[in-house]
Write a protein that holds these residues in place. Structure first.
Motif: not given
Length: 332
Positions: A159, A193, A219, A223
């Motif tokens: 993301r 994110i 997101g 990650n």
């Protein structure tokens, strides 16, 4: 190899783009309490060079001397026994003229030192690498460690936002906020994110994330998991935080998904006051008056550049005590 006793000092070499100079110097000040234009710094503080996106190498000092002959004399007493070794004279840009040594001279100095050390040299895969450097008019010799660009591996995330911090900037910000992770609890309450979270977690910093947007929370979690890291990211407003933290990192929301008005930015800062004494703020707008109104004072700062896009990094300390919460009043 017979045990060599370090002096307790370290020399770090640096490399950075012109646009990164201010950010690099702010990170230097966070780590060492000082900065330098010379791209070499000596300190009593031992830091893994891979923590910084700007540190190239670290030499853990074993001995020093006024002349190269002093180094050769001491190196002649080193016995590697069964361990192989090599000697490196680092290439450093930006040194003062008095400390510059040309390429041919560096290779000759490496050869001379390698010749007097007792043991087997291995230039390709040594057990131990030594570094030699001329700095401040003196010669220094010690164990050499090259930085690994960990941040580079984090560039490709599942993301991503176009306006998100670069991994280099995010890593520096994490270091500025938490230069010594021991016993420090940190939070990124507007984590997006998770660019800062990934860098901080990869360095062993105890940090949690939070955001009001469920899409970016998902997101951020994705990650973090993608890089094999473990970290908590909660969905919720900064106003709902009740736990205490030593430092908070706030990258002011300004992207398509979570844009904050000036009034909302002011509220974010005011809500940080009860749960942290130290605050690191990333902003694209001048907000010193907001910082002051929220009860903090800016103690250090820099501009981080990305082409024509400028961000200001503000290091802040709490200057007024927060009002007691309803729960605290009830307990009293």
């Amino acid at each position: 190899m017979k045990r060599l006793t370090p002096t307790g000092e370290f020399i770090y070499t640096y490399a950075y783009h012109q646009d990164e100079e201010e950010l690099c110097h702010l990170e230097m000040r966070a780590f060492f309490g000082k900065d330098t234009e010379e791209k070499v710094i000596k300190s009593m503080r031992g830091i893994d060079p891979s923590r910084s996106p700007f540190i190239k190498e670290r030499i853990e000092l074993l001995f020093e001397g006024a002349e190269l002959a002093d180094i050769l004399e001491q190196a002649a007493k080193v016995d590697m026994e069964s361990s192989t070794f090599k000697v490196i004279f680092p290439k450093i840009n930006g040194l003062a003229l008095a400390n510059k040594v040309d390429y041919a001279a560096k290779r000759e100095i490496e050869r001379q030192i390698g010749f007097v050390i007792t043991g087997k040299a291995d230039v390709h895969n040594p057990d131990v690498t030594f570094g030699i450097i001329l700095f401040g008019g003196r010669w220094y010799f010690g164990k050499y460690l090259q930085s690994e660009s960990v941040w580079f591996k984090h560039q490709r995330k599942p993301r991503e936002y176009s306006t998100a911090l670069s991994t280099r900037v995010a890593r520096a910000i994490a270091n500025i906020a938490v230069p010594d992770p021991a016993g420090v609890k940190a939070i990124d309450p507007c984590c997006g994110i998770g660019t800062v979270l990934v860098e901080a977690l990869s360095m062993g910093i105890d940090i949690v994330g939070r955001d009001i947007n469920p899409l970016v929370v998902d997101g951020s979690r994705e990650n973090i998991a993608h890089f094999g890291l473990s970290g908590t990211v909660d969905l919720g407003a900064i106003a709902d935080i009740r736990q205490q933290y030593d430092v908070a990192i706030i990258d002011m929301p300004y992207n398509l998904y979570t844009h904050a008005t000036p009034d909302e930015q002011q509220e974010i800062l005011k809500h940080a006051l009860p749960f942290t004494e130290k605050l690191l703020v990333v902003t694209i707008d001048p907000i010193d008056y907001m910082i002051e109104d929220a009860g903090f004072t800016v103690t250090d700062r820099c501009i981080a550049k990305k082409g024509l896009f400028l961000r200001e990094i503000l290091v802040c300390e709490r200057t007024i005590e927060p009002s007691p919460s309803v729960e605290e009043l009830q307990e009293a």
